[in-house]
Design a protein around this motif. Structure first.
Motif, PDB file in Angstrom:
ATOM      1  N   VAL A 141       0.824  -1.200   0.000  1.00 45.78           N
ATOM      2  CA  VAL A 141       0.000   0.000   0.000  1.00 45.78           C
ATOM      3  C   VAL A 141       0.862   1.256   0.000  1.00 45.78           C
ATOM      4  N   THR A 142       1.796   1.352   0.949  1.00 44.08           N
ATOM      5  CA  THR A 142       2.619   2.543   1.080  1.00 44.08           C
ATOM      6  C   THR A 142       4.085   2.159   1.209  1.00 44.08           C
ATOM      7  N   TYR A 143       4.918   3.185   1.340  1.00 44.53           N
ATOM      8  CA  TYR A 143       6.347   2.953   1.508  1.00 44.53           C
ATOM      9  C   TYR A 143       6.636   2.127   2.755  1.00 44.53           C
ATOM     10  N   ALA A 144       5.750   2.194   3.761  1.00 50.11           N
ATOM     11  CA  ALA A 144       5.967   1.449   5.001  1.00 50.11           C
ATOM     12  C   ALA A 144       5.991  -0.051   4.758  1.00 50.11           C
ATOM     13  N   ASN A 145       5.249  -0.528   3.762  1.00 56.49           N
ATOM     14  CA  ASN A 145       5.247  -1.956   3.450  1.00 56.49           C
ATOM     15  C   ASN A 145       6.550  -2.374   2.788  1.00 56.49           C
ATOM     16  N   VAL A 146       7.098  -1.511   1.920  1.00 58.73           N
ATOM     17  CA  VAL A 146       8.417  -1.779   1.333  1.00 58.73           C
ATOM     18  C   VAL A 146       9.478  -1.740   2.423  1.00 58.73           C
ATOM     19  N   GLN A 147       9.328  -0.816   3.344  1.00 58.44           N
ATOM     20  CA  GLN A 147      10.267  -0.712   4.459  1.00 58.44           C
ATOM     21  C   GLN A 147      10.281  -1.987   5.291  1.00 58.44           C
ATOM     22  N   ALA A 148       9.105  -2.539   5.574  1.00 64.76           N
ATOM     23  CA  ALA A 148       9.024  -3.765   6.373  1.00 64.76           C
ATOM     24  C   ALA A 148       9.714  -4.921   5.673  1.00 64.76           C
ATOM     25  N   ALA A 149       9.529  -5.031   4.337  1.00 67.74           N
ATOM     26  CA  ALA A 149      10.192  -6.097   3.578  1.00 67.74           C
ATOM     27  C   ALA A 149      11.698  -5.898   3.562  1.00 67.74           C
ATOM     28  N   TRP A 150      12.137  -4.659   3.407  1.00 70.99           N
ATOM     29  CA  TRP A 150      13.570  -4.355   3.389  1.00 70.99           C
ATOM     30  C   TRP A 150      14.218  -4.672   4.732  1.00 70.99           C
ATOM     31  N   GLN A 151      13.548  -4.326   5.814  1.00 70.63           N
ATOM     32  CA  GLN A 151      14.098  -4.612   7.140  1.00 70.63           C
ATOM     33  C   GLN A 151      14.228  -6.116   7.377  1.00 70.63           C
ATOM     34  N   LEU A 152      13.244  -6.884   6.896  1.00 67.16           N
ATOM     35  CA  LEU A 152      13.345  -8.340   7.032  1.00 67.16           C
ATOM     36  C   LEU A 152      14.515  -8.880   6.218  1.00 67.16           C
ATOM     37  N   THR A 168      21.471  -6.231  -1.788  1.00 61.80           N
ATOM     38  CA  THR A 168      20.866  -5.000  -2.281  1.00 61.80           C
ATOM     39  C   THR A 168      19.505  -5.336  -2.869  1.00 61.80           C
ATOM     40  N   MET A 169      18.492  -4.605  -2.454  1.00 64.15           N
ATOM     41  CA  MET A 169      17.155  -4.807  -3.008  1.00 64.15           C
ATOM     42  C   MET A 169      17.090  -4.123  -4.372  1.00 64.15           C
ATOM     43  N   LYS A 170      16.897  -4.910  -5.433  1.00 62.34           N
ATOM     44  CA  LYS A 170      16.917  -4.373  -6.794  1.00 62.34           C
ATOM     45  C   LYS A 170      15.578  -4.498  -7.514  1.00 62.34           C
ATOM     46  N   HIS A 171      14.802  -5.512  -7.192  1.00 62.49           N
ATOM     47  CA  HIS A 171      13.593  -5.792  -7.963  1.00 62.49           C
ATOM     48  C   HIS A 171      12.377  -5.894  -7.043  1.00 62.49           C
ATOM     49  N   ILE A 172      11.245  -5.417  -7.533  1.00 57.06           N
ATOM     50  CA  ILE A 172       9.965  -5.637  -6.874  1.00 57.06           C
ATOM     51  C   ILE A 172       9.043  -6.283  -7.900  1.00 57.06           C
ATOM     52  N   CYS A 173       8.514  -7.453  -7.565  1.00 53.60           N
ATOM     53  CA  CYS A 173       7.738  -8.264  -8.499  1.00 53.60           C
ATOM     54  C   CYS A 173       6.290  -8.310  -8.011  1.00 53.60           C
ATOM     55  N   ILE A 216      16.823   2.795  -0.172  1.00 54.05           N
ATOM     56  CA  ILE A 216      16.955   1.475  -0.791  1.00 54.05           C
ATOM     57  C   ILE A 216      17.547   1.566  -2.183  1.00 54.05           C
ATOM     58  N   GLY A 217      17.209   2.609  -2.915  1.00 52.75           N
ATOM     59  CA  GLY A 217      17.604   2.732  -4.307  1.00 52.75           C
ATOM     60  C   GLY A 217      16.395   2.571  -5.207  1.00 52.75           C
ATOM     61  N   ASN A 218      16.589   2.758  -6.478  1.00 53.25           N
ATOM     62  CA  ASN A 218      15.498   2.642  -7.437  1.00 53.25           C
ATOM     63  C   ASN A 218      15.216   1.177  -7.740  1.00 53.25           C
ATOM     64  N   LEU A 219      14.047   0.725  -7.357  1.00 47.80           N
ATOM     65  CA  LEU A 219      13.666  -0.664  -7.592  1.00 47.80           C
ATOM     66  C   LEU A 219      13.083  -0.821  -8.993  1.00 47.80           C
ATOM     67  N   GLU A 220      13.496  -1.870  -9.678  1.00 48.99           N
ATOM     68  CA  GLU A 220      12.933  -2.180 -10.986  1.00 48.99           C
ATOM     69  C   GLU A 220      11.630  -2.947 -10.793  1.00 48.99           C
ATOM     70  N   ILE A 221      10.585  -2.471 -11.424  1.00 44.53           N
ATOM     71  CA  ILE A 221       9.255  -3.069 -11.269  1.00 44.53           C
ATOM     72  C   ILE A 221       9.057  -4.134 -12.332  1.00 44.53           C
ATOM     73  N   PHE A 238       6.899  -9.772  -4.225  1.00 46.83           N
ATOM     74  CA  PHE A 238       8.245 -10.238  -3.926  1.00 46.83           C
ATOM     75  C   PHE A 238       9.234  -9.101  -4.144  1.00 46.83           C
ATOM     76  N   VAL A 239      10.238  -9.022  -3.274  1.00 43.53           N
ATOM     77  CA  VAL A 239      11.291  -8.019  -3.430  1.00 43.53           C
ATOM     78  C   VAL A 239      12.638  -8.665  -3.132  1.00 43.53           C
ATOM     79  N   GLY A 240      13.671  -8.096  -3.703  1.00 46.14           N
ATOM     80  CA  GLY A 240      15.017  -8.604  -3.465  1.00 46.14           C
ATOM     81  C   GLY A 240      15.883  -8.435  -4.693  1.00 46.14           C
ATOM     82  N   ASP A 241      16.810  -9.344  -4.853  1.00 44.90           N
ATOM     83  CA  ASP A 241      17.743  -9.322  -5.977  1.00 44.90           C
ATOM     84  C   ASP A 241      17.610 -10.636  -6.731  1.00 44.90           C
ATOM     85  N   ILE A 242      16.842 -10.620  -7.812  1.00 38.63           N
ATOM     86  CA  ILE A 242      16.602 -11.828  -8.593  1.00 38.63           C
ATOM     87  C   ILE A 242      17.901 -12.364  -9.180  1.00 38.63           C
TER      88      ILE A 242
END
Length: 296
Positions: A141-152, A168-173, A216-221, A238-242
């Motif tokens: 929903v918001t940046y807070a959800n990306v933040q929670a995934a990044w912290q994990l 490094t978190m590079k991709h969001i799927c 985090i940097g610019n995530l590729e969607i 899903f987020v991370g580095d594929i």
């Protein structure tokens, strides 16, 4: 799209054990006066890959079907045979990313680490699953959800040193149903209000640019309808580095061979056009600790 993010490695083997070496870590580095420097070492590491499989198909056209084709599209459709094997490649790449599992058409590409496995790519620290990379209750929903995934993700430790891994978190799927939620999570403005009541506490409101890109940097969607059909979910993301998590092992690349007239099949059976596509490969998970799955 997903296929292009997964590195390909050529191999002469059907399946193999890929060797690796652990990191040293920084334990016991203090050296007292007149003391000998402590001796350190490393540990062998490895993963096993699934067996590669040959995939392909042949299409043929006889003199009759070419002559009586009223659409003018018959040979064009046969000539696209390589594109459809490419579609299958993309489906299998997605199956590896979302951990579609052994029960699907696309095979099993899970983690096989040091004689353990196959292990689910995503899950909680339990038994053979020695890391937690599943974030439940985290809708996009918001940046807070990306933040929670990044912290994990950044809390996952190296299994040998016990130190945070270098990731490094590079991709969001995301499935198409979440595609329009991504800009609200990654871009725009963020507003935060301090606690209080407008009539008495005089709360302070602050608005800044979304901090996700700065931290985090610019995530590729990455989002396609194929992603939805393989993952089976309109809400999981899903987020991370594929590129650091998965690998395609290829014995030979996608190859299209075409024969026209004057062949033996033409002489014997009036087969005037033949085309064949072939490829032998598999996908494998090389480091699932660099990906996080989020569910509502």
């Amino acid at each position: 799209m997903f296929l292009n993010k997964i590195p390909t490695r050529q191999s002469k083997f059907k399946f193999e054990r890929v060797p690796g070496i652990s990191h040293i870590g920084d334990e016991n580095i203090v050296v007292g006066e007149t003391e000998a420097y402590p001796e350190v070492g490393v540990t062998e590491d490895w993963i096993d890959t699934p067996e590669t499989r040959k995939r392909g198909m042949v299409a043929r056209a006889t003199r009759e079907v070419i002559f009586f084709d009223q659409t003018g599209q018959y040979l064009d459709r046969l000539g696209r045979i390589g594109e459809w094997l490419g579609v299958n490649d993309e489906k299998r790449a997605i199956a590896a990313v979302v951990d579609a599992g052994e029960s699907t058409t696309y095979g099993q590409y899970q983690y096989r680490w040091r004689n353990y496995g196959p292990v689910n790519t995503y899950g909680l620290n339990s038994g053979f699953h020695s890391w937690t990379n599943l974030q439940s209750g985290n809708s996009l929903v918001t940046y807070a959800n990306v933040q929670a995934a990044w912290q994990l993700l950044v809390q996952i430790l190296d299994p040998y040193t016990g130190e945070p891994q270098n990731v490094t978190m590079k991709h969001i799927c995301v499935p198409p149903a979440l595609a329009f939620a991504v800009p609200f999570a990654l871009k725009g403005m963020v507003k935060r209000t301090a606690p209080g009541y407008a009539t008495s506490g005089n709360p302070v409101s602050t608005e800044i640019n979304n901090p996700t890109g700065d931290i985090i940097g610019n995530l590729e969607i990455l989002s396609t309808q194929l992603f939805r059909s393989i993952s089976g979910s309109d809400t999981s993301w899903f987020v991370g580095d594929i590129s650091a998590s998965f690998e395609q092992i290829e014995n030979w690349p996608l190859t299209v061979t075409t024969l026209g007239g004057q062949s033996q099949m033409d002489f014997d059976f009036d087969v005037m056009f033949q085309t064949k596509v072939s490829k032998r490969s598999t996908f494998t998970t090389v480091q699932p600790r660099k990906m996080v799955k989020c569910t509502p």
